[in-house]
Design a protein around this motif. Structure first.
Motif, PDB file in Angstrom:
ATOM      1  N   LEU A  31      52.180  32.331  37.109  1.00 43.53           N
ATOM      2  CA  LEU A  31      50.802  31.893  36.934  1.00 43.53           C
ATOM      3  C   LEU A  31      50.499  30.811  37.964  1.00 43.53           C
ATOM      4  O   LEU A  31      51.031  29.698  37.869  1.00 43.53           O
ATOM      5  CB  LEU A  31      50.580  31.351  35.515  1.00 43.53           C
ATOM      6  CG  LEU A  31      50.917  32.297  34.356  1.00 43.53           C
ATOM      7  CD1 LEU A  31      50.782  31.561  33.031  1.00 43.53           C
ATOM      8  CD2 LEU A  31      50.021  33.531  34.382  1.00 43.53           C
ATOM      9  N   ASP A  32      49.701  31.136  38.961  1.00 49.87           N
ATOM     10  CA  ASP A  32      49.244  30.141  39.929  1.00 49.87           C
ATOM     11  C   ASP A  32      47.922  29.587  39.422  1.00 49.87           C
ATOM     12  O   ASP A  32      46.922  30.317  39.343  1.00 49.87           O
ATOM     13  CB  ASP A  32      49.035  30.774  41.305  1.00 49.87           C
ATOM     14  CG  ASP A  32      50.314  31.337  41.890  1.00 49.87           C
ATOM     15  OD1 ASP A  32      51.398  30.920  41.453  1.00 49.87           O
ATOM     16  OD2 ASP A  32      50.222  32.204  42.781  1.00 49.87           O
ATOM     17  N   VAL A  33      47.908  28.310  39.070  1.00 52.95           N
ATOM     18  CA  VAL A  33      46.724  27.701  38.466  1.00 52.95           C
ATOM     19  C   VAL A  33      46.060  26.775  39.475  1.00 52.95           C
ATOM     20  O   VAL A  33      46.619  25.752  39.864  1.00 52.95           O
ATOM     21  CB  VAL A  33      47.086  26.926  37.181  1.00 52.95           C
ATOM     22  CG1 VAL A  33      45.827  26.351  36.549  1.00 52.95           C
ATOM     23  CG2 VAL A  33      47.798  27.844  36.191  1.00 52.95           C
ATOM     24  N   TRP A  34      44.863  27.159  39.885  1.00 55.67           N
ATOM     25  CA  TRP A  34      44.099  26.404  40.875  1.00 55.67           C
ATOM     26  C   TRP A  34      43.012  25.601  40.173  1.00 55.67           C
ATOM     27  O   TRP A  34      42.171  26.171  39.466  1.00 55.67           O
ATOM     28  CB  TRP A  34      43.457  27.348  41.881  1.00 55.67           C
ATOM     29  CG  TRP A  34      44.431  28.060  42.761  1.00 55.67           C
ATOM     30  CD1 TRP A  34      45.129  29.195  42.474  1.00 55.67           C
ATOM     31  CD2 TRP A  34      44.808  27.682  44.087  1.00 55.67           C
ATOM     32  NE1 TRP A  34      45.927  29.549  43.532  1.00 55.67           N
ATOM     33  CE2 TRP A  34      45.745  28.647  44.543  1.00 55.67           C
ATOM     34  CE3 TRP A  34      44.447  26.639  44.938  1.00 55.67           C
ATOM     35  CZ2 TRP A  34      46.323  28.585  45.800  1.00 55.67           C
ATOM     36  CZ3 TRP A  34      45.014  26.581  46.200  1.00 55.67           C
ATOM     37  CH2 TRP A  34      45.941  27.537  46.618  1.00 55.67           C
ATOM     38  N   PRO A  92      38.431  26.375  37.198  1.00 54.39           N
ATOM     39  CA  PRO A  92      39.827  26.773  37.383  1.00 54.39           C
ATOM     40  C   PRO A  92      39.968  28.274  37.652  1.00 54.39           C
ATOM     41  O   PRO A  92      39.214  29.074  37.131  1.00 54.39           O
ATOM     42  CB  PRO A  92      40.456  26.414  36.041  1.00 54.39           C
ATOM     43  CG  PRO A  92      39.328  26.607  35.052  1.00 54.39           C
ATOM     44  CD  PRO A  92      38.082  26.204  35.780  1.00 54.39           C
ATOM     45  N   THR A  93      40.964  28.615  38.467  1.00 53.95           N
ATOM     46  CA  THR A  93      41.340  30.010  38.696  1.00 53.95           C
ATOM     47  C   THR A  93      42.833  30.159  38.446  1.00 53.95           C
ATOM     48  O   THR A  93      43.627  29.377  38.959  1.00 53.95           O
ATOM     49  CB  THR A  93      41.029  30.454  40.138  1.00 53.95           C
ATOM     50  OG1 THR A  93      39.616  30.485  40.340  1.00 53.95           O
ATOM     51  CG2 THR A  93      41.591  31.844  40.409  1.00 53.95           C
ATOM     52  N   THR A  94      43.190  31.157  37.661  1.00 51.08           N
ATOM     53  CA  THR A  94      44.595  31.477  37.412  1.00 51.08           C
ATOM     54  C   THR A  94      44.904  32.843  38.001  1.00 51.08           C
ATOM     55  O   THR A  94      44.254  33.829  37.653  1.00 51.08           O
ATOM     56  CB  THR A  94      44.911  31.494  35.905  1.00 51.08           C
ATOM     57  OG1 THR A  94      44.579  30.236  35.329  1.00 51.08           O
ATOM     58  CG2 THR A  94      46.388  31.790  35.667  1.00 51.08           C
ATOM     59  N   ILE A  95      45.851  32.883  38.927  1.00 53.21           N
ATOM     60  CA  ILE A  95      46.308  34.160  39.469  1.00 53.21           C
ATOM     61  C   ILE A  95      47.547  34.576  38.687  1.00 53.21           C
ATOM     62  O   ILE A  95      48.574  33.904  38.721  1.00 53.21           O
ATOM     63  CB  ILE A  95      46.631  34.057  40.968  1.00 53.21           C
ATOM     64  CG1 ILE A  95      45.406  33.565  41.756  1.00 53.21           C
ATOM     65  CG2 ILE A  95      47.085  35.418  41.500  1.00 53.21           C
ATOM     66  CD1 ILE A  95      45.672  33.400  43.241  1.00 53.21           C
ATOM     67  N   VAL A  96      47.429  35.679  37.973  1.00 53.49           N
ATOM     68  CA  VAL A  96      48.544  36.223  37.194  1.00 53.49           C
ATOM     69  C   VAL A  96      49.268  37.230  38.072  1.00 53.49           C
ATOM     70  O   VAL A  96      48.667  38.193  38.555  1.00 53.49           O
ATOM     71  CB  VAL A  96      48.046  36.895  35.903  1.00 53.49           C
ATOM     72  CG1 VAL A  96      49.225  37.361  35.050  1.00 53.49           C
ATOM     73  CG2 VAL A  96      47.143  35.956  35.110  1.00 53.49           C
ATOM     74  N   ARG A  97      50.580  37.014  38.311  1.00 50.09           N
ATOM     75  CA  ARG A  97      51.349  37.851  39.231  1.00 50.09           C
ATOM     76  C   ARG A  97      52.607  38.385  38.555  1.00 50.09           C
ATOM     77  O   ARG A  97      53.276  37.656  37.831  1.00 50.09           O
ATOM     78  CB  ARG A  97      51.774  37.047  40.463  1.00 50.09           C
ATOM     79  CG  ARG A  97      50.653  36.488  41.317  1.00 50.09           C
ATOM     80  CD  ARG A  97      51.203  35.670  42.473  1.00 50.09           C
ATOM     81  NE  ARG A  97      51.817  34.413  42.033  1.00 50.09           N
ATOM     82  CZ  ARG A  97      53.099  34.209  41.881  1.00 50.09           C
ATOM     83  NH1 ARG A  97      53.965  35.179  42.107  1.00 50.09           N
ATOM     84  NH2 ARG A  97      53.550  33.035  41.496  1.00 50.09           N
ATOM     85  N   SER A  98      52.897  39.653  38.819  1.00 54.36           N
ATOM     86  CA  SER A  98      54.156  40.230  38.354  1.00 54.36           C
ATOM     87  C   SER A  98      54.363  41.579  39.032  1.00 54.36           C
ATOM     88  O   SER A  98      53.422  42.379  39.127  1.00 54.36           O
ATOM     89  CB  SER A  98      54.158  40.416  36.835  1.00 54.36           C
ATOM     90  OG  SER A  98      55.430  40.860  36.383  1.00 54.36           O
ATOM     91  N   LEU A 108      38.234  29.620  31.555  1.00 49.95           N
ATOM     92  CA  LEU A 108      39.105  29.469  30.387  1.00 49.95           C
ATOM     93  C   LEU A 108      39.096  30.743  29.555  1.00 49.95           C
ATOM     94  O   LEU A 108      38.045  31.161  29.063  1.00 49.95           O
ATOM     95  CB  LEU A 108      38.617  28.291  29.537  1.00 49.95           C
ATOM     96  CG  LEU A 108      39.342  28.042  28.219  1.00 49.95           C
ATOM     97  CD1 LEU A 108      40.781  27.609  28.467  1.00 49.95           C
ATOM     98  CD2 LEU A 108      38.596  26.990  27.392  1.00 49.95           C
ATOM     99  N   PRO A 109      40.248  31.385  29.351  1.00 45.09           N
ATOM    100  CA  PRO A 109      40.289  32.592  28.523  1.00 45.09           C
ATOM    101  C   PRO A 109      40.340  32.243  27.043  1.00 45.09           C
ATOM    102  O   PRO A 109      41.390  32.313  26.400  1.00 45.09           O
ATOM    103  CB  PRO A 109      41.582  33.278  28.986  1.00 45.09           C
ATOM    104  CG  PRO A 109      42.478  32.132  29.373  1.00 45.09           C
ATOM    105  CD  PRO A 109      41.568  31.074  29.950  1.00 45.09           C
TER     106      PRO A 109
END
Length: 272
Positions: A31-34, A92-98, A108-109
């Motif tokens: 989770l990259d949280v910007w 905020p931006t969250t990049i979810v990576r996998s 905000l989710p």
């Protein structure tokens, strides 16, 4: 509901979320949280970063709930060049990576989007999603990137449905570039985009209002990719009126005062 000392999720919800993640996560999830600090100045050209600290605290809480999750925080202003390279514009931006796949989640989710967000983690971690064989074949046939953006709201069940569907497509194809924005907390952005109802889907610049079922959405993506400007005709177009976060809070407070308290439980982030 009071928040837990270690994060926005209360203790009883921590247990539910930990169980949920334990059943669904297979590969590690990053989770990259910007975020950017709130400005003391009133800016007229962009929305304030209202929930940056809460988003970062929530993602860090998820790290404690599952060993396969990691969080990397970034300051959007200090790392502006890297943010531009990653396509990050809003805080905020969250990049979810996998597994070589990713989804950009802006905002905000909370509320109805939180269970959908957990499904996003699961889809990407597994590299698979509950799509039909026909949809898998169609998305697997993509040979060039397809940009898909979803504007949704935490109060809207159709937005939650679309969040799952868009993320499912991104989970099964490296060519699907998905960005999901909780637009109720970005009223200036909503005004610039002319948002009057949600959800709003944009496929390679083609704007489409309302929720989609899987077969119709796959057909619409195929048409856009093929350069066909004809829209797929839907029997019904389901949407909800757009309201800002402040307005949704007021409406929720009015409804709460006129109704009995809801039962305990459910996956959501308190405060919305």
């Amino acid at each position: 509901m009071p928040a837990a000392p270690g994060g926005p999720l209360a203790p009883d919800l921590e247990v539910e979320v930990a169980k949920y993640l334990g059943e669904r996560l297979v590969r590690p999830v990053g989770l990259d949280v910007w975020t950017r600090p709130d400005s003391a100045l009133v800016l007229t050209d962009r929305d304030p970063s209202t929930h940056g600290e809460q988003v970062l605290a929530t993602m860090r809480q998820l790290v404690r709930l599952h060993p396969g999750i990691t969080v990397t925080p970034y300051d959007l202003d200090k790392h502006a060049t890297r943010a531009a390279e990653a396509g990050v514009e809003l805080s905020p931006t969250t990049i979810v990576r996998s597994g070589g796949r990713s989804v950009h989640l802006v905002g905000l989710p909370a509320a109805m989007l939180f269970p959908a967000f957990l499904d996003v983690l699961g889809f990407l971690s597994r590299g698979e999603a509950p799509l039909s064989e026909e949809s898998h074949a169609a998305i697997g046939a993509l040979t060039a990137p397809v940009q898909i953006e979803l504007l949704g709201a935490a109060y809207d069940p159709y937005s939650a449905h679309m969040m799952r569907l868009v993320a499912a497509l991104a989970a099964v194809s490296r060519f699907v570039r998905a960005r999901i924005i909780e637009v109720a907390e970005f009223p200036l952005l909503a005004a610039r985009r002319g948002v009057t109802e949600v959800p709003v889907l944009t496929i390679e610049g083609r704007r489409l209002v309302g929720a989609w079922e899987e077969p119709a959405l796959i057909e619409q993506i195929q048409r856009v990719v093929a350069g066909n400007a004809d829209p797929v005709i839907r029997d019904h177009v389901y949407s909800m009126p757009y309201v800002t976060e402040a307005e949704s809070r007021r409406i929720a407070a009015e409804q709460a005062s006129a109704a009995p308290p809801p039962p305990a439980g459910g996956l959501y982030i308190p405060g919305r």
